[in-house]
Design an enzyme around this catalytic site. Sequence first.
Site, PDB file in Angstrom:
ATOM      1  N   HIS A 197       0.810  -1.221   0.000  1.00 24.28           N
ATOM      2  CA  HIS A 197       0.000   0.000   0.000  1.00 24.28           C
ATOM      3  C   HIS A 197       0.843   1.271   0.000  1.00 24.28           C
ATOM      4  O   HIS A 197       0.427   2.294  -0.522  1.00 24.28           O
ATOM      5  CB  HIS A 197      -0.976  -0.022   1.171  1.00 24.28           C
ATOM      6  CG  HIS A 197      -2.051  -1.014   0.943  1.00 24.28           C
ATOM      7  ND1 HIS A 197      -3.127  -0.745   0.133  1.00 24.28           N
ATOM      8  CD2 HIS A 197      -2.172  -2.294   1.318  1.00 24.28           C
ATOM      9  CE1 HIS A 197      -3.876  -1.821   0.054  1.00 24.28           C
ATOM     10  NE2 HIS A 197      -3.323  -2.777   0.771  1.00 24.28           N
ATOM     11  N   ASP A 240      -4.957  -7.789  -5.181  1.00 21.20           N
ATOM     12  CA  ASP A 240      -5.290  -8.941  -4.338  1.00 21.20           C
ATOM     13  C   ASP A 240      -5.565 -10.187  -5.177  1.00 21.20           C
ATOM     14  O   ASP A 240      -5.209 -11.298  -4.781  1.00 21.20           O
ATOM     15  CB  ASP A 240      -6.501  -8.619  -3.448  1.00 21.20           C
ATOM     16  CG  ASP A 240      -6.071  -7.830  -2.217  1.00 21.20           C
ATOM     17  OD1 ASP A 240      -5.085  -8.239  -1.584  1.00 21.20           O
ATOM     18  OD2 ASP A 240      -6.684  -6.800  -1.915  1.00 21.20           O
ATOM     19  N   CYS A 261      -9.427  -1.924 -11.285  1.00 21.13           N
ATOM     20  CA  CYS A 261      -8.920  -0.845 -10.428  1.00 21.13           C
ATOM     21  C   CYS A 261      -7.632  -1.242  -9.723  1.00 21.13           C
ATOM     22  O   CYS A 261      -7.093  -0.474  -8.944  1.00 21.13           O
ATOM     23  CB  CYS A 261      -9.979  -0.411  -9.423  1.00 21.13           C
ATOM     24  SG  CYS A 261     -10.488  -1.727  -8.326  1.00 21.13           S
TER      25      CYS A 261
END
Length: 830
Positions: A442, A707, A754
């Site tokens: 992240h 993910d 995305c």
Amino acid sequence: MVGLVIVSHSATLAAGVAELARGMGGEVPIELAGGIDAPEPALGTDAVRVTEAIERADRGDGVLVLMDLGSAVLSAEMALDLLPEESRSRVLLCEAPLAEGAVAAAVTAKLGASLEDVAAEARGALQAKVAHLGSDAVAPSAPAPGTGGATVTLSVRNPLGLHARPAARFVQTAGGFDADVSVTNVTTGRGPASGRSLNALATLGVRQGHEVLVAAHGSQAAEALAALAALAERDFDEQEPVAATPVPVAPPRSDEGSLTGLPGAPGTALGAARHLRSAAPEIPTEPASDPEAEWEALARAIEQVRAETLATRDSVAARAGEYSAAIFDAHLLFLEDEALLEPARRAVFDERQNAAQAWQAATEAVADDYRRLDDEYLRARAEDLTGLARQVVARLVGGQSAPAVAEPGVVIAPDLTPADTAALDRDLVRGIATAYGSATSHSAILARSLGIPAVVGVGEELLEVPEGTPLVLDGDAGAVYVDPAEELVRSYERRREQAEAAARQALASARLPARTRDGRPIEVVANVGSPADVDTAVANGAEGVGLLRTEFLFLDRNSLPSEEEQFAAYGDMAERLQGRPLILRTLDVGADKPLPYLTQRPEANPFLGVRGIRLGLERPELLETQLRAALRVACEHPLKVMFPMVATLAEYLEAVAVLARAREQVEQAGQTAGEVEVGIMVEIPSAALAAEAFSPEVDFFSIGTNDLTQYTLAAERGNERVAGLADALHPSVLRLVQAVGEAAHRHGKWLGVCGELASDPSAVPVLVGLGVTELSVNPPAVPAIKEAVRQVDYGAAAALADEALRLTSAEDVRALLAPKVAPIVEHAAP
Ligand code: PEP
Ligand code: MG
């Protein structure tokens, strides 16, 4: 009847002691607080468990708490602090030996004796054994003159002496026995110091080749010395080679003077190395009006920082191994070190200092001791202690605890949390280099969205680069040049100028819509995590927001945001979009995005545990609050809702039911709820494979390739060691995209991407070819992705995608895509 609580590092030991005591004490309430919530052997003590055990054992006549050793006592003390005043007065922590004390206490409690009498019996419980065996039986070796107790002399062979890691192992080992351990540096004459205090041990300045005299008293003195001697034999478990040169060392440099990592965010940066440190919070000066309350607040703050440190430790252990993580053991020991706690306690109760003042003074005094040491390595530990102390103070006084840099340059850090990255001062930070992490961690995603060039996963040697060293950081190649030659600096300056010119050019056409050469419209929208991101997105030509990571509102604070706060924040972002659509993803925390104030049970595999929508369904009040805020914004602005980490259709339908409930609640409150389209993120292979079943129920799909890739290839997204494996262009991932694209098409639903793959210009043809019609990208990447779309011919892209699906590796797919795409300009400046 008086109740008993058995506190032990071992759940098995606690159960055994209770079994013995129950044999004598019949119906006496005996409750256990043994071990911790962790994978086996799960040794340790947990204040919350102790509190719960006390509450269960309390029948109104008092509770006697018996503990084994070391941190069991601290946990019990902390548990007392956590109890309400009224029940705390009925609890007595007893220094009696655990097994003998528990049996004596149970027998006495069964007779209906008072708490004081039960405690007195427990305390006297060793007498029978002492009378029977006599004192000789305890002494394992002759005491050294002047020390009393047993002793052993140990040689230290570790290259850096008893530095943080080996000293932590010493303290952990000594703390495992019922013995007082003290240490003297025979070579220098320093000491004695407590062997249970990391800080005290460090002040002995034990270097390679020094001898230390270890003395022990107490019932397990012999065992403690034997264990410490064995530990010294194993070089204090320091298996990894340690550079004999103390830090700071000469900057590490290869032949080309570069440190190699992974590309984190595109672009290049030139500047001085700036190590990230916690900013010093302001210390209040008011005296403590209620010392008890101050002490409790300090205990809570320490406990919170302990939990954060443990989480960091576990994540570093998973990514970089136990050796690298062991440094955090030293940090954990700091937090329970009597050398810090005792002066802080005295300052609170005797001098009436407030908790922050007391803790700051205690830690600064010890940090000063470190600074006075000859050993350069140990002197550097003062910074560790100061950083940790600041974290605790930040918890006490509230406000930002995120670390910061004070001068412009390239930020260096072990790793960055999303909150750390978000809090960076954009005016000072030219680039980011981290020792750990990968391109889809992240912090890297945030760096890209902030337009900060980054290199991640460089390795621990990065952390040894001295403050202020000139650096060139190449975020495209994943390299950091330490102390670069002038020629290299000039060539990077030229490159940066060219990149800026190309970005300006892309920006000029960024406001136009993106269509393929054969006229197929592809919506290019942005991933955002802050209001500033929205502004950057709009400035760069984004047609809306395809992913609002709502976590930004929940991070770096101490409590959940209220509905009104969320309503205001989402409304503000929608306003900034000036009528462009906004897809709000509901809270996606857990795993690599923990919230410190949302206590979750530790999980062996947090990435496979309660995260994303699972947490939302487990705590529906969280989801309802967020959805109420979203629905209220939707009556003024075009807003869609998207659920993260959906694995099954049942989960999705349950989430839709929560949405319906939220709508009812809004209407019952007399407010208006807008209409929203609802979709899911496809991040779990099971959802991709069941796209046909989802299609009639959803309005859209958006593929979270970050993910989806980690779960398809079983390669953790933040782990630089498996970064090569976690490539979203792997044909297996592309096949899942294809499955979703086909199902969506059959049912007339649209498909977006995305995940970070959408921000990679070279991936655009294959994604468009697989039927993707929306690309949600980092705000600074919008112009480049629009340019990439304009170069695609849909028919050719579909054929290209077919070819990619037949390949067997990500490398082959990349090779296939490389020649098909003209070099794309770098991202625009934010
Ligand atoms: C993803 O997983 O691809 C995604 C976009 O979600 P996040 O990166 O926020 O987990
Ligand atoms: Mg995700």
